[in-house]
Design a protein around this motif. Sequence first.
Motif, PDB file in Angstrom:
ATOM      1  N   TYR A  81       0.832  -1.207   0.000  1.00 54.10           N
ATOM      2  CA  TYR A  81       0.000   0.000   0.000  1.00 54.10           C
ATOM      3  C   TYR A  81       0.866   1.257   0.000  1.00 54.10           C
ATOM      4  CZ  TYR A  81      -2.598   3.833   2.133  1.00 54.10           C
ATOM      5  OH  TYR A  81      -3.124   5.067   2.417  1.00 54.10           O
ATOM      6  N   MET A  82       1.913   1.278   0.831  1.00 55.10           N
ATOM      7  CA  MET A  82       2.785   2.446   0.905  1.00 55.10           C
ATOM      8  C   MET A  82       3.501   2.697  -0.423  1.00 55.10           C
ATOM      9  SD  MET A  82       2.330   3.703   3.902  1.00 55.10           S
ATOM     10  CE  MET A  82       3.702   4.825   4.117  1.00 55.10           C
ATOM     11  N   GLU A  83       3.884   1.615  -1.119  1.00 55.13           N
ATOM     12  CA  GLU A  83       4.554   1.765  -2.412  1.00 55.13           C
ATOM     13  C   GLU A  83       3.586   2.323  -3.463  1.00 55.13           C
ATOM     14  OE1 GLU A  83       7.847   1.588  -5.014  1.00 55.13           O
ATOM     15  OE2 GLU A  83       7.642   1.562  -2.838  1.00 55.13           O
ATOM     16  N   ALA A  84       2.346   1.819  -3.475  1.00 57.60           N
ATOM     17  CA  ALA A  84       1.346   2.344  -4.411  1.00 57.60           C
ATOM     18  C   ALA A  84       1.069   3.811  -4.124  1.00 57.60           C
ATOM     19  CB  ALA A  84       0.061   1.521  -4.308  1.00 57.60           C
ATOM     20  N   LYS A  85       1.042   4.172  -2.846  1.00 57.64           N
ATOM     21  CA  LYS A  85       0.797   5.569  -2.464  1.00 57.64           C
ATOM     22  C   LYS A  85       1.977   6.459  -2.850  1.00 57.64           C
ATOM     23  CE  LYS A  85       0.847   6.866   1.876  1.00 57.64           C
ATOM     24  NZ  LYS A  85       0.506   7.130   3.300  1.00 57.64           N
ATOM     25  N   ARG A  86       3.198   5.936  -2.701  1.00 56.22           N
ATOM     26  CA  ARG A  86       4.393   6.721  -3.065  1.00 56.22           C
ATOM     27  C   ARG A  86       4.400   7.050  -4.561  1.00 56.22           C
ATOM     28  NH1 ARG A  86       9.041   6.059  -5.437  1.00 56.22           N
ATOM     29  NH2 ARG A  86       8.661   3.834  -5.812  1.00 56.22           N
ATOM     30  N   ILE A  87       4.061   6.051  -5.378  1.00 58.06           N
ATOM     31  CA  ILE A  87       4.055   6.262  -6.829  1.00 58.06           C
ATOM     32  C   ILE A  87       2.922   7.211  -7.215  1.00 58.06           C
ATOM     33  CG2 ILE A  87       3.708   5.089  -9.042  1.00 58.06           C
ATOM     34  CD1 ILE A  87       5.164   2.690  -7.799  1.00 58.06           C
ATOM     35  N   TYR A  88       1.782   7.098  -6.523  1.00 62.38           N
ATOM     36  CA  TYR A  88       0.696   8.056  -6.768  1.00 62.38           C
ATOM     37  C   TYR A  88       1.157   9.478  -6.456  1.00 62.38           C
ATOM     38  CZ  TYR A  88      -3.262  11.010  -5.717  1.00 62.38           C
ATOM     39  OH  TYR A  88      -4.118  12.072  -5.673  1.00 62.38           O
ATOM     40  N   GLN A  89       1.937   9.639  -5.395  1.00 57.49           N
ATOM     41  CA  GLN A  89       2.429  10.973  -5.033  1.00 57.49           C
ATOM     42  C   GLN A  89       3.315  11.542  -6.129  1.00 57.49           C
ATOM     43  OE1 GLN A  89       3.772  11.909  -0.903  1.00 57.49           O
ATOM     44  NE2 GLN A  89       5.728  12.359  -1.883  1.00 57.49           N
ATOM     45  N   GLU A  90       4.169  10.699  -6.714  1.00 55.29           N
ATOM     46  CA  GLU A  90       5.004  11.161  -7.823  1.00 55.29           C
ATOM     47  C   GLU A  90       4.133  11.642  -8.982  1.00 55.29           C
ATOM     48  OE1 GLU A  90       7.643   8.073  -8.947  1.00 55.29           O
ATOM     49  OE2 GLU A  90       8.803   8.105  -7.076  1.00 55.29           O
ATOM     50  N   GLY A  91       3.088  10.846  -9.291  1.00 56.67           N
ATOM     51  CA  GLY A  91       2.186  11.243 -10.367  1.00 56.67           C
ATOM     52  C   GLY A  91       1.462  12.543 -10.056  1.00 56.67           C
ATOM     53  N   MET A  92       1.081  12.738  -8.802  1.00 51.28           N
ATOM     54  CA  MET A  92       0.396  13.964  -8.409  1.00 51.28           C
ATOM     55  C   MET A  92       1.299  15.175  -8.623  1.00 51.28           C
ATOM     56  SD  MET A  92      -1.079  14.956  -4.631  1.00 51.28           S
ATOM     57  CE  MET A  92       0.606  15.070  -3.994  1.00 51.28           C
ATOM     58  N   ILE A  93       2.589  15.030  -8.287  1.00 53.80           N
ATOM     59  CA  ILE A  93       3.541  16.138  -8.481  1.00 53.80           C
ATOM     60  C   ILE A  93       3.671  16.479  -9.957  1.00 53.80           C
ATOM     61  CG2 ILE A  93       5.968  16.787  -8.283  1.00 53.80           C
ATOM     62  CD1 ILE A  93       6.034  15.079  -5.689  1.00 53.80           C
ATOM     63  N   PHE A  94       3.821  15.443 -10.796  1.00 52.11           N
ATOM     64  CA  PHE A  94       3.896  15.676 -12.245  1.00 52.11           C
ATOM     65  C   PHE A  94       2.613  16.331 -12.756  1.00 52.11           C
ATOM     66  CE2 PHE A  94       7.079  12.033 -12.464  1.00 52.11           C
ATOM     67  CZ  PHE A  94       8.161  12.880 -12.687  1.00 52.11           C
ATOM     68  N   TYR A  95       1.473  15.908 -12.221  1.00 51.92           N
ATOM     69  CA  TYR A  95       0.181  16.430 -12.671  1.00 51.92           C
ATOM     70  C   TYR A  95       0.085  17.926 -12.385  1.00 51.92           C
ATOM     71  CZ  TYR A  95      -4.894  17.000 -12.981  1.00 51.92           C
ATOM     72  OH  TYR A  95      -6.154  17.431 -13.301  1.00 51.92           O
ATOM     73  N   PHE A  96       0.471  18.342 -11.188  1.00 55.38           N
ATOM     74  CA  PHE A  96       0.374  19.758 -10.834  1.00 55.38           C
ATOM     75  C   PHE A  96       1.447  20.591 -11.536  1.00 55.38           C
ATOM     76  CE2 PHE A  96      -1.776  18.172  -6.817  1.00 55.38           C
ATOM     77  CZ  PHE A  96      -3.035  18.534  -7.266  1.00 55.38           C
ATOM     78  N   GLU A  97       2.527  19.947 -11.989  1.00 55.40           N
ATOM     79  CA  GLU A  97       3.534  20.650 -12.783  1.00 55.40           C
ATOM     80  C   GLU A  97       3.088  20.839 -14.227  1.00 55.40           C
ATOM     81  OE1 GLU A  97       7.323  18.796 -12.687  1.00 55.40           O
ATOM     82  OE2 GLU A  97       7.734  19.299 -10.599  1.00 55.40           O
ATOM     83  N   GLY A  98       2.046  20.126 -14.619  1.00 50.70           N
ATOM     84  CA  GLY A  98       1.590  20.182 -16.005  1.00 50.70           C
ATOM     85  C   GLY A  98       2.247  19.156 -16.891  1.00 50.70           C
ATOM     86  N   ARG A  99       2.984  18.206 -16.314  1.00 48.13           N
ATOM     87  CA  ARG A  99       3.635  17.129 -17.085  1.00 48.13           C
ATOM     88  C   ARG A  99       2.700  15.920 -17.070  1.00 48.13           C
ATOM     89  NH1 ARG A  99       9.372  17.062 -14.096  1.00 48.13           N
ATOM     90  NH2 ARG A  99       9.764  15.316 -15.540  1.00 48.13           N
ATOM     91  N   TYR A 100       1.688  16.000 -17.933  1.00 47.71           N
ATOM     92  CA  TYR A 100       0.562  15.066 -17.840  1.00 47.71           C
ATOM     93  C   TYR A 100       0.916  13.661 -18.311  1.00 47.71           C
ATOM     94  CZ  TYR A 100      -1.926  19.396 -17.037  1.00 47.71           C
ATOM     95  OH  TYR A 100      -2.325  20.601 -16.522  1.00 47.71           O
TER      96      TYR A 100
END
Length: 369
Positions: A81-100
């Motif tokens: 669960y923690m690993e899935a959440k960590r990767i989601y966090q990376e995606g969230m950062i890219f999303y807010f940067e506009g790197r879709y």
Amino acid sequence: MISKFFYKTSLFAAIISLSIIVLPDSAQSESVIEKASANRALLLHYMRQLRPLAYNFPCHPFIECMETVSKEKPGQYIEMYMEAKRIYQEGMIFYFEGRYLEAYSRFLDSQKRSEKLLEEISQLNIDRAELMLRDSLEKKDPNNKADQSVVDISVDFSRKSKIMRDYKKPREAAYVSRIYDPRQTHYAYNAYGIEKNVEMGYKHLGLARMAREKGLNVDKHLRPNQKLDPRLVSKRIEYYLISINLSRKAKINAEFIFRLKYPYDNYAIVNPHGIHEKASGKPQEKPVIDGVRMNWSENPLLIPVDLNPIFDLRFPEEYRRDAVDARNARFDDEADVNLRMKYVKSKPEQEFLYDDAQKGRTDIGPGGR
């Protein structure tokens, strides 16, 4: 006049052709944004569902594996669960940067990991529900002669049984003695409710198995070497979540069976002395719940009319975690708040039989109260 008309027409056609040339890139960019946004919302929903499941059942095989669980080694399912959440966090950062594109890629990775975790936890929930239902059918205390299995209750306390005729027979209480055991009177009133909960419990369990099977067969008709589409992954996850929710309903049915069979077992938590009822072979002592002993009637968070399952002594201690999970709550969190009274300033006298840092207890983690 005609030349002006052709000029305007050719200019309009050029604009249209230019927009047609530019349109695919624009549509592609919008499509990725929409996909990333939709997946981000879905993953947040999955994370909310996964967190209590992972912390309540952190390892396999449960319950035996809990001996190896500690704050340092929280268990394989918490780690997943923690690993899935960590990767989601990376995606969230890219999303807010506009790197879709990068965000969408991370979201798909987190989605796949969530699917793998739910595949295992859905089976674990089915197994736990089956075990809880099976034990609810049997005697809780084999040495107690007044205790009855569900089948015995159905046989002995059906409407046309000899015992029920004895219950209904009019008598003058002052002159005629009972010809039945008064400790079994509740079976006469609760027999129908017990049978209906058995019926609904196993119906929910069967539907949970069916939902999980459908999730496993989502890719049944794919061609060899064909990758699983993200939409099919989402569909599989939804089937797993449906299976888990149905398993939880089966656990609640089993909980109701225990409650109807043993309505007097909570005597120790409601009487002012906080001790068990006097009975042959049983010492009168304060009960222990998750390593905490106290006079439970003095606990300000215990509400008998709306009893939190963490206090409930009517079903075995090993299923208290399942009862809490069936309400989509975390067992460690509920224990900290209600048993150890984490946020209560003026606490009644308590006795802790083991330290929180010992094995079998995971860290409360983020998201606790």
